[in-house]
Design a protein around this motif. Structure first.
Motif, PDB file in Angstrom:
ATOM      1  N   UNK A 209      -4.092  -3.244  11.281  1.00  0.00           N
ATOM      2  CA  UNK A 209      -3.155  -2.434  12.186  1.00  0.00           C
ATOM      3  C   UNK A 209      -3.329  -2.675  13.772  1.00  0.00           C
ATOM      4  N   UNK A 210      -4.419  -3.352  14.126  1.00  0.00           N
ATOM      5  CA  UNK A 210      -4.552  -3.560  15.482  1.00  0.00           C
ATOM      6  C   UNK A 210      -3.441  -4.861  15.980  1.00  0.00           C
ATOM      7  N   UNK A 211      -3.328  -5.801  14.551  1.00  0.00           N
ATOM      8  CA  UNK A 211      -2.381  -6.702  14.951  1.00  0.00           C
ATOM      9  C   UNK A 211      -1.003  -6.542  14.702  1.00  0.00           C
ATOM     10  N   UNK A 212      -0.685  -5.388  14.247  1.00  0.00           N
ATOM     11  CA  UNK A 212       0.596  -5.029  13.895  1.00  0.00           C
ATOM     12  C   UNK A 212       1.507  -4.501  14.934  1.00  0.00           C
ATOM     13  N   UNK A 213       2.665  -5.142  15.218  1.00  0.00           N
ATOM     14  CA  UNK A 213       3.597  -4.621  16.574  1.00  0.00           C
ATOM     15  C   UNK A 213       3.918  -3.389  16.476  1.00  0.00           C
ATOM     16  N   UNK A 214       4.359  -2.918  17.516  1.00  0.00           N
ATOM     17  CA  UNK A 214       4.723  -1.359  17.823  1.00  0.00           C
ATOM     18  C   UNK A 214       3.545  -0.247  17.505  1.00  0.00           C
ATOM     19  N   UNK A 215       2.472  -0.615  16.824  1.00  0.00           N
ATOM     20  CA  UNK A 215       1.312   0.210  16.733  1.00  0.00           C
ATOM     21  C   UNK A 215       0.786   0.811  17.967  1.00  0.00           C
ATOM     22  N   UNK A 216       0.951   1.965  18.367  1.00  0.00           N
ATOM     23  CA  UNK A 216       0.384   2.556  19.575  1.00  0.00           C
ATOM     24  C   UNK A 216      -1.232   3.006  19.501  1.00  0.00           C
ATOM     25  N   UNK A 217      -1.427   3.666  18.298  1.00  0.00           N
ATOM     26  CA  UNK A 217      -2.926   4.087  18.071  1.00  0.00           C
ATOM     27  C   UNK A 217      -2.896   4.425  16.518  1.00  0.00           C
ATOM     28  N   UNK A 218      -4.088   4.630  16.028  1.00  0.00           N
ATOM     29  CA  UNK A 218      -4.348   5.213  14.648  1.00  0.00           C
ATOM     30  C   UNK A 218      -5.744   5.517  14.561  1.00  0.00           C
ATOM     31  N   UNK A 219      -5.932   6.453  13.605  1.00  0.00           N
ATOM     32  CA  UNK A 219      -6.859   7.297  13.246  1.00  0.00           C
ATOM     33  C   UNK A 219      -7.513   7.074  11.754  1.00  0.00           C
ATOM     34  N   UNK A 220      -8.649   6.729  11.640  1.00  0.00           N
ATOM     35  CA  UNK A 220      -9.225   6.463  10.193  1.00  0.00           C
ATOM     36  C   UNK A 220      -9.824   7.794   9.837  1.00  0.00           C
TER      37      UNK A 220
ATOM     38  N   UNK B 133       0.852  -1.071  -0.100  1.00  0.00           N
ATOM     39  CA  UNK B 133      -0.215   0.160  -0.049  1.00  0.00           C
ATOM     40  C   UNK B 133       0.910   1.238  -0.023  1.00  0.00           C
ATOM     41  N   UNK B 134       0.168   2.391  -0.417  1.00  0.00           N
ATOM     42  CA  UNK B 134       0.952   3.634  -0.468  1.00  0.00           C
ATOM     43  C   UNK B 134       1.197   3.959   1.149  1.00  0.00           C
ATOM     44  N   UNK B 135       2.660   4.026   1.295  1.00  0.00           N
ATOM     45  CA  UNK B 135       2.734   4.299   2.795  1.00  0.00           C
ATOM     46  C   UNK B 135       3.921   5.379   3.107  1.00  0.00           C
ATOM     47  N   UNK B 136       3.762   6.156   3.834  1.00  0.00           N
ATOM     48  CA  UNK B 136       4.863   7.274   4.054  1.00  0.00           C
ATOM     49  C   UNK B 136       5.078   7.592   5.359  1.00  0.00           C
TER      50      UNK B 136
ATOM     51  N   UNK C 236      -8.110   2.307  -0.484  1.00  0.00           N
ATOM     52  CA  UNK C 236      -9.432   2.031  -0.339  1.00  0.00           C
ATOM     53  C   UNK C 236     -10.097   0.874   0.321  1.00  0.00           C
ATOM     54  N   UNK C 237      -9.463   0.112   0.993  1.00  0.00           N
ATOM     55  CA  UNK C 237     -10.170  -0.897   1.918  1.00  0.00           C
ATOM     56  C   UNK C 237      -9.912  -0.707   3.037  1.00  0.00           C
ATOM     57  N   UNK C 238     -10.638  -1.083   4.054  1.00  0.00           N
ATOM     58  CA  UNK C 238     -10.687  -0.942   5.467  1.00  0.00           C
ATOM     59  C   UNK C 238      -9.325  -1.944   5.915  1.00  0.00           C
ATOM     60  N   UNK C 239      -8.381  -1.222   6.794  1.00  0.00           N
ATOM     61  CA  UNK C 239      -7.382  -2.238   7.065  1.00  0.00           C
ATOM     62  C   UNK C 239      -7.207  -2.077   8.823  1.00  0.00           C
ATOM     63  N   UNK C 240      -8.319  -1.833   9.489  1.00  0.00           N
ATOM     64  CA  UNK C 240      -8.391  -1.745  10.798  1.00  0.00           C
ATOM     65  C   UNK C 240      -7.650  -2.871  11.414  1.00  0.00           C
TER      66      UNK C 240
END
Length: 458
Positions: free
Chosen positions: A338-349, A210-213, A331-335
């Motif tokens: 992201x919840x299962x990804x290590x070191x992810x503290x929080x995210x906003x959609x 996916x397009x990630x920055x 274009x697809x939900x990836x919530x």
């Protein structure tokens, strides 16, 4: 109108020895009775509406401790003010009749002395007006106070409606400008620490390319002169695809590794301009300090931030080549991923944020609806009451017109033209008055979180 109907009765009472104070007190009681009854109904409706508003605030802000409370002092104050203004209206209405002698009061009021109006002094214009319009202008010139009252009421109605619709547009514009024009990422993810920027490539692979920055956010104190603001400086790729910076004139702003782009709220709060330097102090723990030059002021309606090229931010305030978050376009939900990804503290959609603001806009629409309702009621009451008074006072005039051959619809058109002219004058006065209210609202409600500087659309 009721007092004018009682003109002869007032004359008889004065002839029998009743004092002005006793007569005034009678009409004050009459006016205050209407005001107090309206006050009771208004208090009941107000308490009911406060329950509805409180429920909406509890649901939106998730504050269950909010409850509806009964404040006797507020009720008494509302009733007192309503009764006071009603009483003043009663005194003002009967004051002119009380000043005349009893014998004169028992006679019908003499007709007002006519004189040439201003338009009659312009023969080139007056001669071209139809006779019905001449009657309209002469009638308006005889009732200047009434005309001023109607014009003022319509001006207030128009200005309140103008402010109300602008208020609604502002919130919609904030959401659209911030989440559809300024920030175009779908997910904003925060990590639980600082990581090498190679993490961005690994995350992109884990999310099926996916397009990630990557991004680097550092809390800082920014000082200019004796003013200091605490905020987050965001480090982004120099050619970021997810942030679109524009100045107040709509020109595109590019990030550089030598300067800082700040939001217009921050520029206003600090009183800083492009080309000036600010002292930036990191709050991460090492208290690193750096002077940075302002290279752009971003037209940002929501939030207060600074922006700079990511590598430059890391080099000056932390460590080069690090990130503590990343931005995703999909274009697809990836919530779930992201919840299962290590070191992810929080995210906003972005969609969740837009839905949240959508709920808030629903609350605003309800408030706007009530303001429009009250504005319309104000204008209707003023025009209706003054028109009815005009009809009552001009019964002989209209009867004479009917005797001379005027049809009912022709008499109606005379009144309609008078109200139309007064309405046009009120709307013209309402334009600057509404702009003034909007300016005051914009000044009062602009803060570090959001800016309400939207121009008034046609």
């Amino acid at each position: 109108r009721a007092i004018k109907n009682d003109r002869m009765t007032i004359g008889v009472l004065k002839a029998l020895g009743y004092s002005n104070g006793e007569i005034i007190w009678h009409y004050i009681k009459y006016a205050m009775a209407a005001g107090l009854i309206g006050g009771v109904i208004g208090n009941i409706l107000g308490i009911m509406l406060s329950g509805v508003m409180t429920t909406l605030y509890v649901e939106y802000f998730n504050m269950p401790q909010y409850t509806v409370r009964f404040y006797p002092t507020k009720v008494i104050l509302a009733m007192g003010l309503t009764g006071l203004f009603s009483g003043i209206a009663g005194v003002y209405s009967c004051w002119s009749i009380l000043k005349i002698a009893p014998a004169d009061a028992m006679l019908p009021p003499p007709p007002k002395k006519g004189k040439r109006i201003f338009l009659e002094r312009l023969p080139w214009l007056w001669s071209k007006l139809p006779f019905s319009w001449k009657m309209v202008f002469r009638s308006l010139s005889r009732e200047k106070k009434k005309g001023i009252l109607v014009i003022s009421g319509i001006a207030m109605t128009f200005s309140m409606m103008l402010m109300t619709f602008w208020f609604n547009d502002v919130f919609k514009s904030i959401v659209y400008q911030h989440y559809d024009q300024f920030q175009t990422m779908d997910y904003n993810v925060n990590l639980d620490g600082l990581y090498d920027d190679r993490t961005v490539r690994d995350i992109s692979l884990a999310l099926d390319n996916l397009e990630v920055e990557g991004k680097l956010e550092i809390p800082c104190d920014i000082s200019f002169g004796n003013k200091t603001k605490t905020l987050t400086i965001v480090g982004l790729d120099a050619q970021t695809q997810f942030y679109h910076f524009t100045d107040p004139q709509g020109q595109t702003i590019s990030l550089s590794n030598s300067g800082l782009v700040i939001s217009q709220n921050l520029a206003k709060a600090l009183g800083v301009a492009i080309g000036q330097s600010v002292l930036v102090e990191s709050l991460l723990g090492d208290s690193a300090q750096q002077w940075m030059t302002i290279t752009g002021i971003n037209q940002q309606l929501l939030g207060i931030n600074g922006y700079i090229e990511r590598q430059a931010l890391g080099q000056q305030l932390a460590q080069k080549g690090i990130v503590n978050g990343f931005l995703i376009k999909t274009d697809h939900p990836i919530t779930a991923q992201l919840k299962d990804m290590p070191h992810v503290a929080s995210f906003q959609s972005k969609q969740e944020l837009q839905d949240m603001f959508g709920q808030f806009l629903g609350l605003m629409v309800m408030m706007v609806g009530f303001l429009i309702l009250f504005s319309g009621a104000l204008g209707f009451a003023i025009v209706y009451s003054t028109t009815m008074m005009s009809i009552h006072e001009r019964t002989s005039e209209f009867s004479s017109l009917r005797v001379m051959g005027y049809y009912q619809h022709e008499v109606f058109r005379l009144l309609f033209k008078e109200n139309m002219l007064l309405s046009i004058a009120g709307i013209c006065l309402g334009f600057p008055l509404g702009k003034l209210l909007i300016w005051l609202m914009g000044q009062s409600f602009t803060n570090d979180l959001y800016t309400r500087s939207l121009p008034v659309s046609w």
